[in-house]
Motif scaffolding. Structure first.
Motif, PDB file in Angstrom:
ATOM      1  N   LEU A 158       2.210  -0.412  -7.810  1.00  0.00           N
ATOM      2  CA  LEU A 158       0.847  -0.049  -8.550  1.00  0.00           C
ATOM      3  C   LEU A 158       0.372   1.008  -7.869  1.00  0.00           C
ATOM      4  O   LEU A 158      -0.162   1.851  -8.353  1.00  0.00           O
ATOM      5  N   ASN A 159       0.368   1.157  -6.419  1.00  0.00           N
ATOM      6  CA  ASN A 159      -0.053   2.406  -5.865  1.00  0.00           C
ATOM      7  C   ASN A 159       0.816   3.719  -6.272  1.00  0.00           C
ATOM      8  O   ASN A 159       0.304   4.745  -6.425  1.00  0.00           O
ATOM      9  N   GLY A 204      -2.303  11.079 -10.786  1.00  0.00           N
ATOM     10  CA  GLY A 204      -3.546  11.542  -9.968  1.00  0.00           C
ATOM     11  C   GLY A 204      -4.926  10.617  -9.644  1.00  0.00           C
ATOM     12  O   GLY A 204      -5.805  11.282  -9.558  1.00  0.00           O
ATOM     13  N   LEU A 205      -4.556   9.328  -9.739  1.00  0.00           N
ATOM     14  CA  LEU A 205      -5.583   8.699  -9.439  1.00  0.00           C
ATOM     15  C   LEU A 205      -5.351   7.820  -7.877  1.00  0.00           C
ATOM     16  O   LEU A 205      -5.410   6.631  -7.919  1.00  0.00           O
ATOM     17  N   GLY A 206      -4.976   8.544  -7.022  1.00  0.00           N
ATOM     18  CA  GLY A 206      -4.591   8.262  -5.720  1.00  0.00           C
ATOM     19  C   GLY A 206      -5.762   7.796  -4.994  1.00  0.00           C
ATOM     20  O   GLY A 206      -5.488   6.638  -4.158  1.00  0.00           O
ATOM     21  N   ASP A 207      -6.915   7.937  -5.339  1.00  0.00           N
ATOM     22  CA  ASP A 207      -8.092   7.553  -4.632  1.00  0.00           C
ATOM     23  C   ASP A 207      -8.322   5.967  -4.918  1.00  0.00           C
ATOM     24  O   ASP A 207      -8.885   5.182  -4.209  1.00  0.00           O
ATOM     25  N   TYR A 256       0.733  -1.293   0.017  1.00  0.00           N
ATOM     26  CA  TYR A 256       0.041  -0.202   0.015  1.00  0.00           C
ATOM     27  C   TYR A 256       0.914   1.233  -0.081  1.00  0.00           C
ATOM     28  O   TYR A 256       0.476   2.226  -0.602  1.00  0.00           O
ATOM     29  N   ASP A 257       1.922   1.219   0.935  1.00  0.00           N
ATOM     30  CA  ASP A 257       2.785   2.484   1.065  1.00  0.00           C
ATOM     31  C   ASP A 257       3.747   2.825  -0.188  1.00  0.00           C
ATOM     32  O   ASP A 257       3.770   3.688  -0.845  1.00  0.00           O
TER      33      ASP A 257
END
Length: 319
Positions: free
Chosen positions: A156-157, A164-167, A151-152
């Motif tokens: 991929l994240n 700009g697709l951090g959501d 996640y961090d």
């Protein structure tokens, strides 16, 4: 000049030697001793490592086994299995794996093979790059994709946040709604190269006359793929799907390394559940997991027979 008797004797001797050589060369004419010598070691290994464990598992499913003590309980393990909610969750996840993931695997392999057949740039490099994951062990693949899904700092994240697709950034292996799909994608990435090689070999074996005739008729790639290539590759694609289906019904190692069946049983498969009940839950009973393994063995055999009947073509395609 040799007489007629000598000629006939030499001819019969030559025929006898030829017949002896044919007997040795033809396995259908081999003696039982020769068959036993060649088949004996393989049969011993098969019986010791495959047949005996399978029959012993079926036998143990009728007992409660605690250490060296075995108590006959009949069908009690199977009755308990019918009411085991965790088992049915594992069955559902395994069926999702087995029916959905092979479609992704085979379709991805076919698309990669078509790309190479069409002559994409750097085809030689891509052929090696796309096949390389097949050579990696499940441990390496699992750890690599656990880093990707982190996640961090997972790739991929990080990419999603960079565009700009951090959501959309998520805990891919920690979310019960995403974990199973994430592991399926990992498995597809590993085996796409194998399907690619098989599909590419099948495409190159197609008759050139048919493909050249389609080019003369100005047949586009979409129509050629739909009406010519895929119908002629149908036996190969079916075989790949069935092989992938059988492998997915037994999937264990990748799931165990990446999630161990979690979170909240979201990626639990029948194989991981059998392992947990046998060695990981400290229940000290091998009878119940043997019943699970027996039921699943019958399910796999029945599913493969049904798939062959439903998907198999009765019409033989000749070219």
């Amino acid at each position: 000049m040799p007489d007629a008797i000598s000629i006939r004797t030499a001819a019969k001797s030559g025929e006898a030697k030829a017949s002896s050589r044919a007997t040795l060369a033809d396995p259908r004419r081999a003696t039982r001793l020769v068959l036993a010598i060649f088949l004996g070691p393989a049969l011993l290994v098969y019986c010791g490592l495959t047949a005996y464990p399978a029959f012993r598992t079926i036998f143990d499913s009728f007992f409660t086994i605690e250490g060296m003590d075995a108590t006959f309980v009949g069908l009690a393990n199977y009755r308990e299995l019918m009411g085991d909610e965790t088992f049915w969750v594992a069955v559902r996840n395994t069926f999702i794996w087995s029916f959905v993931a092979p479609v992704i695997d085979v379709a991805t392999g076919l698309l990669l093979a078509l790309a190479l057949y069409a002559g994409v740039p750097f085809a030689r490099f891509l052929r090696v790059a796309w096949f390389t994951p097949v050579l990696l062990s499940y441990v390496v693949v699992a750890i690599l994709w656990m880093w990707i899904y982190n996640y961090d700092w997972g790739v991929l994240n990080v990419m999603l946040r960079a565009v700009g697709l951090g959501d959309l950034a998520s805990s891919w292996l920690g979310d019960p709604n995403l974990a199973l799909g994430a592991v399926i994608v990992t498995h597809a990435w590993k085996w796409a190269g194998f399907n690619m090689v098989v599909c590419l070999a099948a495409i190159h074996s197609l008759p050139k006359e048919v493909l050249e005739a389609s080019d003369l008729d100005n047949c586009g790639w979409g129509a050629k793929l739909r009406y010519i290539i895929i119908p002629m590759l149908r036996p190969t694609l079916l075989s790949l799907y069935i092989l992938s289906f059988i492998g997915k019904m037994k999937v264990f190692d990748l799931v165990w390394i990446m999630t161990q069946g979690g979170p909240l049983w979201a990626t639990e498969t029948v194989s991981t559940y059998v392992y947990k009940r046998a060695f990981n839950w400290n229940t000290f009973d091998l009878g119940y997991p043997s019943a699970i393994a027996t039921v699943w063995f019958l399910v796999v055999c029945a599913a493969v027979i049904i798939l062959n009947r439903v998907l198999g073509s009765r019409e033989r395609l000749e070219y």
